[in-house]
Design an enzyme around this catalytic site. Sequence first.
Site, PDB file in Angstrom:
ATOM      1  N   ILE A 105      42.188  41.960  36.098  1.00  0.00           N
ATOM      2  CA  ILE A 105      40.966  41.843  35.356  1.00  0.00           C
ATOM      3  C   ILE A 105      41.258  40.287  34.667  1.00  0.00           C
ATOM      4  O   ILE A 105      42.189  39.679  34.556  1.00  0.00           O
ATOM      5  CB  ILE A 105      40.932  42.858  34.350  1.00  0.00           C
ATOM      6  CG1 ILE A 105      39.824  42.983  33.513  1.00  0.00           C
ATOM      7  CG2 ILE A 105      42.431  42.899  33.557  1.00  0.00           C
ATOM      8  CD1 ILE A 105      39.637  43.986  32.463  1.00  0.00           C
ATOM      9  N   CYS A 106      39.933  39.701  34.588  1.00  0.00           N
ATOM     10  CA  CYS A 106      39.908  38.531  33.798  1.00  0.00           C
ATOM     11  C   CYS A 106      40.651  37.441  34.306  1.00  0.00           C
ATOM     12  O   CYS A 106      40.837  37.132  35.653  1.00  0.00           O
ATOM     13  CB  CYS A 106      40.342  38.756  32.190  1.00  0.00           C
ATOM     14  SG  CYS A 106      39.957  37.433  30.934  1.00  0.00           S
ATOM     15  N   GLY A 107      41.668  36.924  33.634  1.00  0.00           N
ATOM     16  CA  GLY A 107      42.304  35.882  34.170  1.00  0.00           C
ATOM     17  C   GLY A 107      43.450  36.231  35.416  1.00  0.00           C
ATOM     18  O   GLY A 107      43.701  35.462  36.379  1.00  0.00           O
TER      19      GLY A 107
END
Length: 207
Positions: A105-107
């Site tokens: 998720i995300c980075g």
Amino acid sequence: MTIRIAVYATDTMADWEFAYLTTHAERARQAKPDSCELRFVGDGKGAVRTLGGMPVEPDVDLQHLELDDLSILIIPGGDTYDTGHDTLLETVRACETRDIPVAAICGGTLVLARAGLLDRHQHTSNAPMVLDSTGYKGKHLYKDAPAVSGTGVITASGIYPVQFTAAVLREIQLFPDQLTNAWEELYLGNPEAFPRLMEALDAWQNS
């Protein structure tokens, strides 16, 4: 069979992106001790600090993580994934080879792009340009969605931790989908899902 979850622990890991999952895993373990096991794995066993400053001490050095019985590898977002994390990249590739699901998720999606997985799997991230710096070749597989579940690869934007957690729960089948679906609906703002969640939770605990 025990569901075994590994969560990668690194400095600046985003607290809100893995907290729902760790809570679900612990509640499942309390209700049914043999249902699951969640361990934090790190690049070494030194303590790290989350983005919110919370100390997390890995249970296992990533180099010693046993993949034979691993159910899924979780990579929360963080601010350090542009470079480094070589052991994590190797582990991600090994998971793909062994058909072990990986969720980022995300980075954390930068890791999957750098490892080559997003060249072959449908995916999402915080935005398409977030992954450009990796030089990956999977732009045509990018989907503008809160979370995307492909064949063994789950990705999500950092502002959608509920959808990310639900996708992970469905992948590993920690709970029946009826329970997971009701939880997701409730936490996305539908209070009418609460009775269905309680009913599904009671049925699961007594099964």
